[in-house]
Design a protein around this motif. Structure first.
Motif, short mmCIF file in Angstrom:
data_model
loop_
_atom_site.label_atom_id
_atom_site.label_comp_id
_atom_site.label_asym_id
_atom_site.label_seq_id
_atom_site.Cartn_x
_atom_site.Cartn_y
_atom_site.Cartn_z
N SER A 489 -3.57 -2.57 6.64
CA SER A 489 -3.26 -2.98 4.65
C SER A 489 -4.20 -4.32 5.27
O SER A 489 -4.72 -4.84 6.12
CB SER A 489 -2.44 -3.33 4.81
N MET A 490 -4.11 -4.69 3.71
CA MET A 490 -5.73 -5.84 4.02
C MET A 490 -4.40 -7.35 4.21
O MET A 490 -4.78 -8.16 5.26
CB MET A 490 -5.26 -5.90 2.06
N PHE A 491 -3.17 -7.14 4.22
CA PHE A 491 -1.66 -7.75 4.69
C PHE A 491 -1.31 -6.98 4.92
O PHE A 491 0.17 -6.64 4.54
CB PHE A 491 -1.16 -8.50 3.66
N PRO A 492 -1.73 -6.76 6.55
CA PRO A 492 -0.33 -6.41 7.28
C PRO A 492 0.56 -6.63 7.61
O PRO A 492 1.64 -5.34 7.93
CB PRO A 492 -1.34 -5.83 8.38
N ASP A 493 0.73 -7.56 7.80
CA ASP A 493 2.15 -8.33 7.80
C ASP A 493 3.06 -7.88 6.83
O ASP A 493 4.82 -8.91 6.33
CB ASP A 493 2.63 -9.45 8.21
N ALA A 494 2.76 -8.02 5.41
CA ALA A 494 3.51 -7.82 4.15
C ALA A 494 4.21 -6.43 3.78
O ALA A 494 3.61 -5.54 4.73
CB ALA A 494 2.97 -8.27 3.47
N ASN A 495 5.25 -6.26 3.09
CA ASN A 495 5.51 -5.45 2.82
C ASN A 495 5.86 -4.90 1.68
O ASN A 495 7.29 -4.76 1.03
CB ASN A 495 6.87 -4.95 3.81
N PHE A 496 5.20 -4.95 0.42
CA PHE A 496 5.24 -4.14 -0.92
C PHE A 496 4.51 -3.40 -1.36
O PHE A 496 4.11 -3.01 -2.16
CB PHE A 496 5.06 -5.76 -1.84
N ASP A 497 4.52 -2.45 -0.57
CA ASP A 497 3.94 -1.02 -0.96
C ASP A 497 4.60 -0.37 -1.47
O ASP A 497 5.19 0.98 -0.76
CB ASP A 497 3.33 -0.95 0.46
N PHE A 498 5.34 -0.83 -2.70
CA PHE A 498 6.23 0.23 -3.17
C PHE A 498 5.71 1.61 -3.67
O PHE A 498 5.91 2.39 -4.10
CB PHE A 498 6.34 -0.39 -3.95
N PHE A 499 4.04 1.75 -3.72
CA PHE A 499 3.82 3.06 -4.87
C PHE A 499 3.26 3.09 -3.05
O PHE A 499 2.23 3.63 -2.53
CB PHE A 499 2.52 2.71 -5.37
#
Length: 546
Positions: A489-499
Motif C-alpha cells: 500500500s501507499m501507507f503500509p503501516d496505516a490501517n484505514f482500508d474500510f472498503f
C-alpha cells in the motif's frame, strides 16, 4: 534478505558500476531527452494560437494521430506494470492486456467521432453546448484534473523505479529526485511545445516502444525456439505455482472479495478509456471526423500488436527470472521487463545484457516522458479553457491570456504530481492506472454519453454525475487496500482500508450513471430540445464542427 543485497539487485549494481555500461546508459537517456527537447522547441516556434496549443492546429493526419494516440496510451503501466503483473500472477496479470485493448472498441464505437464533431478543445465544450456553461465547465475541468493526476501517479512511480534500478540508486531521496526530474521535463515539454510538440514526442516514442518491445519479444521467443508451449511451461514451473500459474485465480478468485475485485477491474478497464481526458483531446487534433475514425483504427492495430507482445514479455520474465528476484527488485513487479532484458542479453555483468537493459530502460523512460506530457497538457488545457477562460473570465479572456494560464497550470499540476508520485513509488503502475480508468469511467463517461445521446439530460444531471462519480471513486480508493493496510500500500503501516476492493469501479461507475439519470429526472430545468437536435446533427454529420 534485504532488497539491496539480493542477487538480482547486486548483479544490476555491478552492471551499473562498470563505467562503459554507465556511459552507454546515460548516453541513451540523454540522447532521447535532447532529441525530444529539440522537437519541442521546434514545435513551440510554430505554436502561435490557442488552436495550435490545444489541438496542434488540427493538422495531423489519421495515421499520425493514430501513432500519437498509441504513444499516449501505451504507458508505463502497459510496458512495466502489465509485464510485472503477468510475471508474478500469470493468467490473472494477463487480464490487464485484454482489458486495455477491448476498451478501445468502446471508444471507437461510442465516443471518437461524435466527440470530435461536437467540441473544440475539451470535454467541457461538449457539455456546455446545451447546458449552463459555468457549472458544467467547472465540473468538467475538476474531473479532468483529478483523473489526469491519478494517471500521472502511475507514470511518476514507474520513472522512479526504472531509473533507480538502472543506475543502482537505492535511497528514497534518490528515487524522489528522479520523480522530480521527470516532472520538470514534462513541464518544459508542455509549456514550450503545446499539443504540436507533445504529439511529435508521442509519435517518436510509439515507434521506439514498438521497436524495443519487438526486439525483446523476438529474443525471448528465439531462446525458447519459438515454442510458446515451452515458454509457458517453463514460466509455470519457474514460478513455483505449477499449472495454477496458467489458470485463473492466482490473484483474483481466491475469495468472494477477489472475485468482485476482478469484476470491478474489468469494468473500469473496458469503460475507462472512453473517459480519459488525454485520449479524448487527441480527437481534436485531426481536421475531419473521417480522420478521427481512421486514427482510432490505426491506434487499435498498433496497440493490439503491442499488447500481444506484453504477454511474451510477462511470461518470458517469469520463465527467465525467479519470482523472489523480481519482488526483491520492486515489490509490485514493475522491473520484470528490464530484468528480463538483462537476462536475455547474457545476465548481470555481460555487455549484451547491459546494452539490452539500457535500450529497454531508455525506451521505457521515453514512454513515461511522452505520456506525462500528454496528461499534463490535457489537465492544463481544461483548466485554462474551461475554468479560467469561461468561468473566471466569463469568456472575455484573450487567446494569449488563456495560453498563459495553461502554462501556469502546467507548473502547478507538475508540482502536485511530483509530490504524489514520490509517495506512490512502490505501487504497481498497472494497478494505479486502473484506478485512473475507474475515476474516468465513473465521472466522465456517463456525462459524455448522456450529453451526446439523451435529450432529457440536464445541467443538474451532469453535475450529479460528474461530482458523484468523482467523489465516490476517489473516496473509495482512499479507504481501499491501495492506500493502506497491505505491505504494498501507499501507507503500509496505516490501517484505514474500510472498503475491501482495490478498484472502486463496481460501485462508482453504476453510481455515476444512476446519479446522472436521477439528477436529470429531479431537475426543474427544462432541457433545450432545440440545442440537443443541433448537437445530434453536429455529432453525427460533422456539420459546423471546428
Amino acid at each position: 534478505m534485504s532488497p539491496a543485497h539480493h542477487p538480482a539487485v547486486v548483479q544490476l549494481a555491478a552492471v551499473s558500476d562498470a563505467s562503459e555500461h554507465r556511459t552507454l546508459i546515460v548516453a541513451l537517456f540523454a540522447s532521447f531527452v535532447v532529441a525530444t527537447l529539440a522537437i519541442t522547441v521546434w514545435a513551440g516556434r510554430q505554436t502561435r494560437s490557442a488552436a495550435d496549443f490545444y489541438a496542434g492546429g488540427r493538422q495531423f493526419t489519421g495515421f499520425q494521430n493514430g501513432l500519437a494516440i498509441s504513444g499516449d496510451y501505451m504507458s508505463a503501466a502497459s510496458f512495466l506494470g502489465i509485464a510485472g503483473a503477468i510475471a508474478l500472477f500469470g493468467y490473472d496479470g494477463f487480464l490487464y492486456s485484454i482489458g486495455f485493448l477491448v476498451a478501445w472498441l468502446v471508444a471507437l464505437l461510442l465516443v471518437a467521432e461524435p466527440l470530435r464533431n461536437s467540441g473544440r478543445y475539451t470535454m467541457g465544450d461538449v457539455l456546455a453546448y446545451r447546458m449552463r456553461q459555468r457549472p458544467v465547465r467547472t465540473a468538467a475541468g475538476t474531473s479532468t484534473i483529478v483523473v489526469s493526476i491519478f494517471y500521472l501517479l502511475a507514470q511518476m512511480a514507474g520513472a522512479g523505479v526504472l531509473v533507480s534500478l538502472l543506475l543502482g540508486i537505492k535511497s528514497d531521496g534518490g528515487k524522489v529526485l528522479i520523480v522530480a526530474l521527470v516532472g520538470v521535463l514534462m513541464i518544459v515539454y508542455v509549456t514550450i511545445g503545446g499539443m504540436k510538440g507533445t504529439t511529435w514526442v508521442q509519435m517518436v516514442k510509439a515507434v521506439l516502444l514498438i521497436a524495443g518491445t519487438l526486439l525483446i519479444t523476438f529474443l525471448i521467443l528465439w531462446k525458447f525456439h519459438f515454442n510458446v508451449s515451452d515458454l509457458l511451461g517453463t514460466a509455470a514451473s519457474n514460478s513455483g505455482k505449477g499449472s495454477a500459474f496458467l489458470e485463473p485465480g492466482l490473484k483474483y478468485g481466491k475469495t468472494g472479495t477477489s472475485k468482485l475485485d476482478f469484476i470491478s477491474l474489468g469494468i473500469a478497464l473496458v469503460l475507462g478509456t472512453a473517459g480519459l481526458p488525454h485520449i479524448l483531446i487527441r480527437f481534436y487534433t485531426v481536421p475531419t471526423s473521417k480522420a478521427a475514425r481512421k486514427s482510432v483504427n490505426w491506434a487499435i492495430g498498433i496497440i493490439g500488436a503491442f499488447y500481444l507482445m506484453t504477454i511474451v514479455l510477462g511470461f518470458g520474465a517469469a520463465a527467465l527470472l525467479k519470482p523472489g528476484d523480481i519482488v526483491a527488485s520492486n515489490k509490485a513487479g514493475n522491473t520484470a521487463a528490464p530484468l528480463a532484458a538483462l537476462e536475455i542479453g547474457g545476465g548481470g555483468g555481460s555487455t549484451g545484457g547491459a546494452i539490452l537493459l539500457a535500450v529497454i530502460s531508455a525506451v521505457a523512460f521515453a514512454t513515461i516522458l511522452a505520456v506525462v506530457a500528454g496528461l499534463t497538457l490535457a489537465s492544463s488545457s481544461s483548466f485554462a479553457h474551461d475554468i479560467y477562460a469561461n468561468v473566471i473570465r466569463k469568456g472575455r479572456a484573450t487567446e494569449e491570456e488563456e495560453m498563459k494560464a495553461a502554462r501556469w497550470a502546467t507548473v502547478l499540476i507538475g508540482v502536485v504530481s511530483i509530490a504524489l508520485g514520490a509517495l506512490a513509488r512502490d505501487l504497481n503502475v498497472a494497478g494505479l492506472v486502473a484506478l485512473a480508468f475507474a475515476v474516468a469511467a465513473s465521472a466522465n463517461l456517463p456525462t459524455i454519453l448522456y450529453s451526446l445521446f439523451w435529450k432529457r439530460f440536464t445541467t443538474q444531471g451532469a453535475l450529479w454525475s460528474i461530482y458523484g462519480g468523482l467523489v465516490s471513486a476517489v473516496g473509495l480508493v482512499l479507504f481501499s487496500p491501495v492506500v493502506s493496510g497491505k505491505p504494498t500500500s501507499m501507507f503500509p503501516d496505516a490501517n484505514f482500508d474500510f472498503f475491501p476492493l482495490e478498484n472502486p469501479g463496481l460501485i462508482s461507475i453504476p453510481l455515476g450513471f444512476l446519479l446522472g439519470w436521477l439528477g436529470s429526472l429531479l431537475s426543474k430545468e427544462e432541457p433545450d430540445k432545440g440545442k440537443y437536435a443541433e448537437l445530434e446533427v453536429k455529432s453525427l454529420t460533422g456539420v459546423g464542427a471546428h
